[in-house]
Design an enzyme around this catalytic site. Structure first.
Site, PDB file in Angstrom:
ATOM      1  N   GLY A 132       3.702   2.753  -6.968  1.00 28.92           N
ATOM      2  CA  GLY A 132       3.071   1.908  -7.978  1.00 28.92           C
ATOM      3  C   GLY A 132       3.082   2.452  -9.396  1.00 28.92           C
ATOM      4  O   GLY A 132       2.698   1.747 -10.327  1.00 28.92           O
ATOM      5  N   LYS A 143      11.760 -10.417  -9.597  1.00 32.69           N
ATOM      6  CA  LYS A 143      10.860 -11.555  -9.372  1.00 32.69           C
ATOM      7  C   LYS A 143       9.643 -11.036  -8.605  1.00 32.69           C
ATOM      8  O   LYS A 143       9.775 -10.202  -7.711  1.00 32.69           O
ATOM      9  CB  LYS A 143      11.596 -12.612  -8.543  1.00 32.69           C
ATOM     10  CG  LYS A 143      10.783 -13.843  -8.245  1.00 32.69           C
ATOM     11  CD  LYS A 143      10.978 -14.893  -9.311  1.00 32.69           C
ATOM     12  CE  LYS A 143      10.066 -16.094  -9.078  1.00 32.69           C
ATOM     13  NZ  LYS A 143       9.871 -16.860 -10.324  1.00 32.69           N
ATOM     14  N   ARG A 150      -7.036   6.115   8.914  1.00 36.05           N
ATOM     15  CA  ARG A 150      -7.037   7.409   8.236  1.00 36.05           C
ATOM     16  C   ARG A 150      -8.479   7.791   7.906  1.00 36.05           C
ATOM     17  O   ARG A 150      -9.156   7.081   7.149  1.00 36.05           O
ATOM     18  CB  ARG A 150      -6.209   7.358   6.960  1.00 36.05           C
ATOM     19  CG  ARG A 150      -4.746   7.077   7.246  1.00 36.05           C
ATOM     20  CD  ARG A 150      -3.892   7.368   6.035  1.00 36.05           C
ATOM     21  NE  ARG A 150      -2.549   6.851   6.214  1.00 36.05           N
ATOM     22  CZ  ARG A 150      -1.558   7.074   5.364  1.00 36.05           C
ATOM     23  NH1 ARG A 150      -1.786   7.789   4.268  1.00 36.05           N
ATOM     24  NH2 ARG A 150      -0.351   6.593   5.602  1.00 36.05           N
ATOM     25  N   LYS A 166      -2.488   4.029   1.878  1.00 38.62           N
ATOM     26  CA  LYS A 166      -2.716   3.286   3.120  1.00 38.62           C
ATOM     27  C   LYS A 166      -3.974   3.803   3.799  1.00 38.62           C
ATOM     28  O   LYS A 166      -4.231   4.999   3.818  1.00 38.62           O
ATOM     29  CB  LYS A 166      -1.519   3.477   4.060  1.00 38.62           C
ATOM     30  CG  LYS A 166      -0.226   2.871   3.509  1.00 38.62           C
ATOM     31  CD  LYS A 166       0.975   3.287   4.337  1.00 38.62           C
ATOM     32  CE  LYS A 166       2.262   2.812   3.664  1.00 38.62           C
ATOM     33  NZ  LYS A 166       3.442   3.520   4.165  1.00 38.62           N
ATOM     34  N   ARG A 203      11.692  10.600   5.148  1.00 39.12           N
ATOM     35  CA  ARG A 203      10.875  11.625   5.813  1.00 39.12           C
ATOM     36  C   ARG A 203      10.190  11.026   7.033  1.00 39.12           C
ATOM     37  O   ARG A 203      10.226   9.819   7.236  1.00 39.12           O
ATOM     38  CB  ARG A 203       9.785  12.098   4.847  1.00 39.12           C
ATOM     39  CG  ARG A 203       8.901  10.932   4.429  1.00 39.12           C
ATOM     40  CD  ARG A 203       7.670  11.311   3.659  1.00 39.12           C
ATOM     41  NE  ARG A 203       6.756  10.203   3.553  1.00 39.12           N
ATOM     42  CZ  ARG A 203       6.800   9.228   2.653  1.00 39.12           C
ATOM     43  NH1 ARG A 203       7.755   9.233   1.733  1.00 39.12           N
ATOM     44  NH2 ARG A 203       5.932   8.243   2.660  1.00 39.12           N
ATOM     45  N   GLU A 262      10.961   0.187   3.837  1.00 40.64           N
ATOM     46  CA  GLU A 262       9.804  -0.652   3.538  1.00 40.64           C
ATOM     47  C   GLU A 262      10.285  -2.014   3.077  1.00 40.64           C
ATOM     48  O   GLU A 262      11.147  -2.105   2.204  1.00 40.64           O
ATOM     49  CB  GLU A 262       8.978  -0.050   2.394  1.00 40.64           C
ATOM     50  CG  GLU A 262       8.401   1.321   2.651  1.00 40.64           C
ATOM     51  CD  GLU A 262       7.612   1.831   1.453  1.00 40.64           C
ATOM     52  OE1 GLU A 262       7.096   2.948   1.547  1.00 40.64           O
ATOM     53  OE2 GLU A 262       7.517   1.125   0.422  1.00 40.64           O
ATOM     54  N   LYS A 267       9.722  -2.387 -12.936  1.00 40.14           N
ATOM     55  CA  LYS A 267       9.555  -1.238 -12.039  1.00 40.14           C
ATOM     56  C   LYS A 267      10.351  -0.028 -12.511  1.00 40.14           C
ATOM     57  O   LYS A 267      11.508  -0.172 -12.933  1.00 40.14           O
ATOM     58  CB  LYS A 267      10.032  -1.598 -10.626  1.00 40.14           C
ATOM     59  CG  LYS A 267       9.146  -2.573  -9.890  1.00 40.14           C
ATOM     60  CD  LYS A 267       9.620  -2.733  -8.460  1.00 40.14           C
ATOM     61  CE  LYS A 267       8.658  -3.608  -7.674  1.00 40.14           C
ATOM     62  NZ  LYS A 267       9.045  -3.679  -6.249  1.00 40.14           N
TER      63      LYS A 267
END
Ligand code: MV4
Length: 453
Positions: free
Chosen positions: A167, A203, A338, A239, A294, A277, A160
């Site tokens: 992503g 992991k 949405r 999302k 935010r 998250e 990452k």
């Protein structure tokens, strides 16, 4: 900080309207800023004053700190609300506001900078006792160290980007043979996207859910949480549906996750609205993923279930008010769809253009947050969201029934929208059972498009 008299909203669209509404309820004057593309936009009409800040491209308007600060100065605004997107997570902008004696409605620049570095955020949370995914201690120095961490914790692993999010600069690696090339690709992508090649190793959590905790801090040591939102219905990290509460979270898990999130935010003396998250594994273990500094797009579902106004709370903590609770009570179930100007039959490709007819659903348990109207032209320049359709019911089943009914009432003509996708989703057995994870939309197939009438 004393009571705010005038707030400049450094944003556009539905969130600008959303913020203006609360300001007016609080008897706070509002200043809109707009690009030449948005001259006719509703946020310009509904604000008490409006200042043009440049040409259509965000880079030359909504992303220009100098022009936004100038607009605040000429109108005498004493605070800036950044909304979401644009400059909302820019530590630099928060610092510029402070340097110009304008209150930034959000956390201090140091906290924003800390949370924008994902590996630093992770370490900070681990020290505060928030569960994290096993992996490298911060970023890795070179490919050999990275490979050795990966073989130690065992495949599959994720590489990452330290500056990542959404992503980008992220690679899933199933076995050692694939590691070197995945590592190099992740570094290159991270360098290109964020001008920062640093990566860390984790992991891989299989079949995870994305569950996030809404937080509010007063910057005086107090943080409270507002329960969770289930956000696993995503497509390419966008999302499409969020709900509150999550079908897999019970009161015990909510309290554990809520308390962990509060500990994390308290560790940085958090001020403002924020979200932590979590990834929740199939075994219901949860791990810190990122902190968003935010107000988020999906905040209304939390507002419906906790019966509060999160934008009002953001303003109140900016004014120096203190928080006296540790958690909000939740009642009922809310879901958000949405509604984007995208073609769900064609890879959700953007479909800007003129809305020739617009009728929004209403009635009991239905909330719409939108800045669209009949004859409004959706520019190709900004994001494609037309409206957020939010339904509320005593139970998840009632909220789903209301959503099906509301989707059937929603008329948007002239552009393709995600409405047919939602109509199919709300009759999907797995979705209705609450049986899904973040991979759910990977193999979701749209049924044949109905023939034109
Ligand atoms: C993960 C993961 C599995 N294991 N980390 C995606 C975006 C970034 N915020 C983190 N992401 C993930 N991190 C570990 N260790 C799976 C994802 C992931 C994901 C997370 C939330 C929502 C949708 C997702 C889709 C694909 C991958």
């Amino acid at each position: 900080m004393s009571d705010l008299q005038k707030i400049l909203i450094a944003n556009r669209g539905e969130i600008a309207l959303r913020i203006i509404r609360t300001c007016h309820e609080m008897k706070i004057n509002t200043v809109a800023v707009y690009s030449t593309m948005d001259r006719e936009a509703l946020h310009v009409r509904f604000a008490d004053e409006a200042v043009c800040i440049g040409p259509p491209t965000s880079k030359e308007s909504y992303l220009r700190p100098d022009r936004i600060i100038a607009a605040a100065e000429v109108t005498g605004a004493d605070a800036i609300h950044p909304g979401y997107g644009f400059l909302s997570e820019s530590a630099e902008f928060s610092q510029i506001c402070a340097d110009n004696d304008v209150e930034f409605i959000g956390p201090d620049p140091e906290t924003m900078r800390l949370m924008s570095q994902k590996s630093v955020a992770k370490e900070t949370m681990a020290e505060a006792g928030v569960p994290i995914v096993e992996g490298s201690d911060g970023t890795v120095n070179d490919i050999d160290e990275a490979r050795s961490v990966a073989t130690d914790i065992g495949f599959p692993v994720m590489v990452k980007a330290a500056s990542g999010g959404g992503g980008k600069g992220m690679r899933l690696v199933w076995e050692e043979e694939e590691f070197d090339s995945a590592f190099k690709n992740a570094r290159n992508e991270a360098d290109a996207a964020f001008d920062d090649p640093e990566v860390y190793i984790e992991k891989f959590v299989e079949k995870p859910r994305h569950v996030e905790i809404q937080l509010l801090g007063d910057g005086q040591g107090n943080v409270m949480h507002f329960g969770e939102r289930e956000c696993s219905i995503q497509r390419r990290h966008q999302k499409l549906v969020e709900e509150c509460p999550s079908p897999i979270v019970d009161e015990e898990l909510r309290q554990e996750m809520g308390e962990a999130a509060v500990r994390g935010a308290e560790a940085v003396n958090y001020e403002g609205a924020g979200t932590i998250e979590f990834l929740v594994g199939a075994d219901r273990n949860f791990y810190f993923m990122e902190m968003n500094t935010r107000i988020q797009v999906e905040h209304p579902i939390t507002e419906e279930v906790t019966d509060c106004d999160l934008v009002e709370y953001q303003i109140q903590v900016s004014q120096g008010e203190t928080i006296e609770r540790t958690a909000a009570e939740m009642e009922g179930h809310a879901i958000e769809c949405r509604i984007n100007a995208e073609n769900p039959y064609f890879n959700f490709s953007p479909a800007p253009g003129e809305i020739t007819a617009f009728h929004q659903p209403g009635g009991h348990g239905v909330r719409i947050d939108t800045a669209a109207y009949s004859s409004y032209v959706i520019p190709p320049t900004y994001d494609s969201m037309i409206a957020k359709l939010i339904t509320y019911g005593k139970t998840r089943d009632q909220a789903i029934r209301k959503m099906r009914r509301a989707l059937d009432e929603f008329i948007v003509e002239g552009v393709d929208t995600t409405i047919p996708f939602h109509q199919q989703l709300f009759y999907d057995d797995r979705f209705v059972e609450g049986n899904f994870d973040t991979r759910f939309l990977d193999d979701f197939q749209m049924e044949e498009r109905p023939a034109e009438e």
